[in-house]
Design an enzyme around this catalytic site. Structure first.
Site, PDB file in Angstrom:
ATOM      1  N   GLY A  35      46.864  80.703  10.876  1.00 19.04           N
ATOM      2  CA  GLY A  35      45.295  79.847  11.194  1.00 19.04           C
ATOM      3  C   GLY A  35      44.136  81.182  11.793  1.00 19.04           C
ATOM      4  N   GLY A  36      42.704  80.351  12.535  1.00 19.87           N
ATOM      5  CA  GLY A  36      41.613  81.149  12.766  1.00 19.87           C
ATOM      6  C   GLY A  36      42.688  81.825  13.975  1.00 19.87           C
ATOM      7  N   GLU A  37      43.350  80.730  15.068  1.00 20.78           N
ATOM      8  CA  GLU A  37      43.923  81.231  16.746  1.00 20.78           C
ATOM      9  C   GLU A  37      45.039  80.522  16.854  1.00 20.78           C
ATOM     10  OE1 GLU A  37      42.060  77.601  19.045  1.00 20.78           O
ATOM     11  OE2 GLU A  37      41.140  79.775  18.952  1.00 20.78           O
ATOM     12  N   GLU A  38      45.588  80.774  15.218  1.00 29.69           N
ATOM     13  CA  GLU A  38      47.283  80.153  15.365  1.00 29.69           C
ATOM     14  C   GLU A  38      48.345  80.486  14.708  1.00 29.69           C
ATOM     15  OE1 GLU A  38      47.893  75.909  13.322  1.00 29.69           O
ATOM     16  OE2 GLU A  38      46.981  74.734  15.195  1.00 29.69           O
ATOM     17  N   PHE A  39      49.149  80.815  15.111  1.00 29.75           N
ATOM     18  CA  PHE A  39      50.619  81.095  14.441  1.00 29.75           C
ATOM     19  C   PHE A  39      52.121  80.306  14.053  1.00 29.75           C
ATOM     20  CE2 PHE A  39      47.880  84.237  17.616  1.00 29.75           C
ATOM     21  CZ  PHE A  39      47.762  85.410  15.988  1.00 29.75           C
TER      22      PHE A  39
END
Length: 119
Positions: A35-39
């Site tokens: 996601g935007g700032e998820e891994f």
């Protein structure tokens, strides 16, 4: 990072995080942006305890290694949620939902933390 420094700084953070993942993970593991700032990181042939150890190494490495962007050092921390695959998992969505629940627990408990689902 994007709001404070710029989207280019955010891109540099992503590149340097990818380098950290590559240095700490094995060839059989996979890491990708979820996601935007998820891994999402898949640790093959790894139980929950081993996964927790890997996650803690990732967390401390990121905490201790500032991201350098335009000669400025940016301090980054991560919150990590871990879930182990279960025979009851009908699909990958259940596994990811448990990891996500652990992630939000880590964030709610002060961030910069590793939380194993169910603990």
């Amino acid at each position: 990072v994007n709001d404070t420094y710029s989207h280019l700084a955010g891109d540099e953070v992503l590149r340097q995080l990818a380098q950290i993942f590559e240095s700490l993970l094995r060839n059989v593991d996979s890491a990708g942006r979820y996601g935007g700032e998820e891994f999402l990181i898949i640790l093959a042939e790894t139980d929950a305890k081993q996964g927790e150890q890997v996650a803690e190494r990732i967390r401390t490495t990121i905490e201790e290694r500032p991201i350098v962007y335009k000669e400025e050092k940016l301090s980054i921390t991560v919150s990590i949620g871990i879930a182990e695959i279960s025979p009851d998992d009908e699909n990958e969505e259940k596994l990811v939902a448990r990891a996500d629940e652990a992630l939000y627990q880590a964030k709610n408990e002060g961030r910069n933390k590793v939380v194993l689902y169910g603990r």
